[in-house]
Design a protein around this motif. Structure first.
Motif, short mmCIF file in Angstrom:
data_model
loop_
_atom_site.label_atom_id
_atom_site.label_comp_id
_atom_site.label_asym_id
_atom_site.label_seq_id
_atom_site.Cartn_x
_atom_site.Cartn_y
_atom_site.Cartn_z
N HIS A 85 -19.82 -16.18 25.11
CA HIS A 85 -20.02 -16.22 26.56
C HIS A 85 -19.32 -15.05 27.23
O HIS A 85 -19.93 -14.31 28.02
CB HIS A 85 -19.50 -17.53 27.12
CG HIS A 85 -19.23 -17.46 28.60
ND1 HIS A 85 -20.22 -17.30 29.54
CD2 HIS A 85 -18.05 -17.51 29.29
CE1 HIS A 85 -19.68 -17.25 30.75
NE2 HIS A 85 -18.38 -17.37 30.63
N PHE A 86 -18.04 -14.88 26.94
CA PHE A 86 -17.29 -13.80 27.56
C PHE A 86 -17.84 -12.43 27.17
O PHE A 86 -17.92 -11.53 27.99
CB PHE A 86 -15.81 -13.88 27.19
CG PHE A 86 -15.04 -14.88 28.02
CD1 PHE A 86 -15.07 -14.82 29.40
CD2 PHE A 86 -14.30 -15.87 27.42
CE1 PHE A 86 -14.37 -15.72 30.18
CE2 PHE A 86 -13.59 -16.79 28.18
CZ PHE A 86 -13.62 -16.72 29.56
N LEU A 87 -18.23 -12.27 25.91
CA LEU A 87 -18.74 -10.99 25.44
C LEU A 87 -20.01 -10.61 26.20
O LEU A 87 -20.12 -9.49 26.73
CB LEU A 87 -19.03 -11.06 23.94
CG LEU A 87 -19.61 -9.78 23.32
CD1 LEU A 87 -18.60 -8.64 23.41
CD2 LEU A 87 -20.01 -10.03 21.87
N PHE A 88 -20.97 -11.52 26.28
CA PHE A 88 -22.24 -11.22 26.95
C PHE A 88 -22.08 -11.08 28.45
O PHE A 88 -22.59 -10.13 29.06
CB PHE A 88 -23.28 -12.30 26.63
CG PHE A 88 -23.75 -12.31 25.21
CD1 PHE A 88 -24.06 -11.13 24.57
CD2 PHE A 88 -23.90 -13.51 24.52
CE1 PHE A 88 -24.50 -11.13 23.25
CE2 PHE A 88 -24.35 -13.52 23.21
CZ PHE A 88 -24.64 -12.34 22.57
N TRP A 89 -21.37 -12.04 29.06
CA TRP A 89 -21.29 -12.02 30.52
C TRP A 89 -20.46 -10.85 31.04
O TRP A 89 -20.87 -10.15 31.98
CB TRP A 89 -20.71 -13.33 31.06
CG TRP A 89 -20.61 -13.28 32.56
CD1 TRP A 89 -21.64 -13.31 33.45
CD2 TRP A 89 -19.41 -13.11 33.33
NE1 TRP A 89 -21.15 -13.18 34.73
CE2 TRP A 89 -19.80 -13.06 34.68
CE3 TRP A 89 -18.05 -13.01 33.00
CZ2 TRP A 89 -18.88 -12.91 35.70
CZ3 TRP A 89 -17.13 -12.86 34.03
CH2 TRP A 89 -17.55 -12.82 35.36
N MET A 90 -19.31 -10.60 30.42
CA MET A 90 -18.48 -9.49 30.88
C MET A 90 -19.19 -8.15 30.67
O MET A 90 -19.08 -7.24 31.49
CB MET A 90 -17.12 -9.52 30.18
CG MET A 90 -16.28 -10.73 30.58
SD MET A 90 -14.72 -10.91 29.66
CE MET A 90 -13.74 -9.63 30.45
N GLU A 91 -19.95 -8.04 29.59
CA GLU A 91 -20.69 -6.81 29.34
C GLU A 91 -21.83 -6.65 30.35
O GLU A 91 -22.19 -5.52 30.72
CB GLU A 91 -21.27 -6.84 27.91
CG GLU A 91 -21.85 -5.52 27.45
CD GLU A 91 -20.82 -4.42 27.29
OE1 GLU A 91 -21.22 -3.24 27.34
OE2 GLU A 91 -19.62 -4.73 27.11
N SER A 92 -22.37 -7.77 30.84
CA SER A 92 -23.48 -7.69 31.80
C SER A 92 -23.09 -6.97 33.08
O SER A 92 -23.92 -6.32 33.73
CB SER A 92 -23.99 -9.10 32.14
OG SER A 92 -23.12 -9.77 33.04
#
Length: 318
Positions: A85-92
């Motif tokens: 979750h953190f990887l995808f959302w923060m990268e978004s």
């Protein structure tokens, strides 16, 4: 955890909920201020939060002997979904606007419903399904509008959607554990698992773990203290006094708060499409939660709130 807690005054509950919403709204702002890789920000955010929680977990003296090997395994899986979750959302946030990214996060309850139907055969009302359809329409409008801006913005939208799906899976796993695992220890353990996953990820990619300026370390700490401790951990604590549906309504406040803060602090402008789509999503999610909460009210009417649903609260979005 005591089951005989005195109820908090309504104004105190409201003040704490508003505090939590404001706190999680700052998450995207801090991420935008940082120049460090998203995976590094997430790793230190999780580890710093675990360190801050450590003394409180120790004082709570959780009964870990009662946990089975499958409980430990499911907690590890939950922590891995949290890391995704953190990887995808923060990268978004490196690709699309704060408004688009956080509005898409508001789809979390919808994805949880879909997962609960698929995994647990949970049912809902036709009106709740109508709210679901409206919210999905709003998300489609954001994607359609961002296609007109750039393919890069659409990539950010898809990353945010993937992050929302990951947190929904994390919460569904947590739902299986909520009645058996103390909330405080659950949060502490999954933060450690997710942080360790990021450590391995960063080492495998050769990402620098140190050498960042003091300003970056300050942002890492702010991410741990403000949106995580004063946001997500506070929401978990409030589950002792109100049900999960009430706390989950905070998911509607984050995109509003984050968009206002992005306008004030990042000079981000809200497009007409984003504004209209955001209103459609927020109305759809609100309508869904309003007509889907009957099941929770029936389940909780005669039960004190213990660890139930504590692990499936809104403690990991944003």
């Amino acid at each position: 955890m005591s089951d005989n807690r005195s109820p908090l005054p309504r104004w105190v509950l409201l003040a704490l909920l508003v505090t939590g919403i404001i706190a999680i709204s700052f998450s995207s702002i801090f991420i935008r201020w940082s120049h460090a890789p998203s995976s590094v920000m997430a790793m230190y955010r999780l580890f710093f939060t675990a360190v801050l929680m450590g003394p409180f977990v120790w004082r709570s003296k959780p009964d870990l002997k009662a946990l089975s090997s499958s409980d430990w395994g499911l907690m590890a899986v939950s922590g891995l979904f949290l890391a995704l979750h953190f990887l995808f959302w923060m990268e978004s946030l490196a690709f699309t606007s704060v408004a688009s990214s956080t509005i898409i996060l508001a789809l979390e309850p919808i994805l949880i419903l879909a997962g609960a139907y698929w995994l647990f055969k949970e049912r809902t009302t036709r009106k709740a399904v109508l709210g679901l359809a409206v919210a999905i329409l709003g998300a489609s409008l954001i994607g359609w509008g961002d296609i007109g801006i750039s393919g890069r913005a659409l990539t950010g939208d898809l990353l945010s959607l993937a992050g929302t799906a990951a947190v929904a899976l994390h919460l569904l796993v947590g739902q299986r554990l909520a009645s058996r695992v103390p909330s405080l220890f659950y949060s502490f353990f999954i933060f450690l698992v997710a942080g360790t996953a990021f450590l391995i990820y960063n080492l495998a990619r050769g990402t620098a773990l140190g050498g960042y300026p003091t300003r970056e370390w300050g942002i890492f700490l702010l991410l741990a203290v403000v949106p995580t401790v004063f946001g997500h951990v506070l929401f978990n604590w409030l589950l002792q006094y109100v049900n999960a549906v009430t706390v989950s309504m905070s998911v509607l406040g984050e995109p509003v708060g984050a968009t206002i803060l992005a306008y004030l602090l990042l000079d981000e402008k809200l497009t007409l499409t984003q504004g209209a789509a955001g209103l459609v999503i927020i109305w759809g999610v609100w309508y869904f939660m309003r007509h889907n909460q009957v099941r929770y009210a029936v389940e909780e009417a005669d039960k004190p709130v213990k660890h139930k649903k504590a692990a499936s609260g809104p403690s990991v979005t944003g």
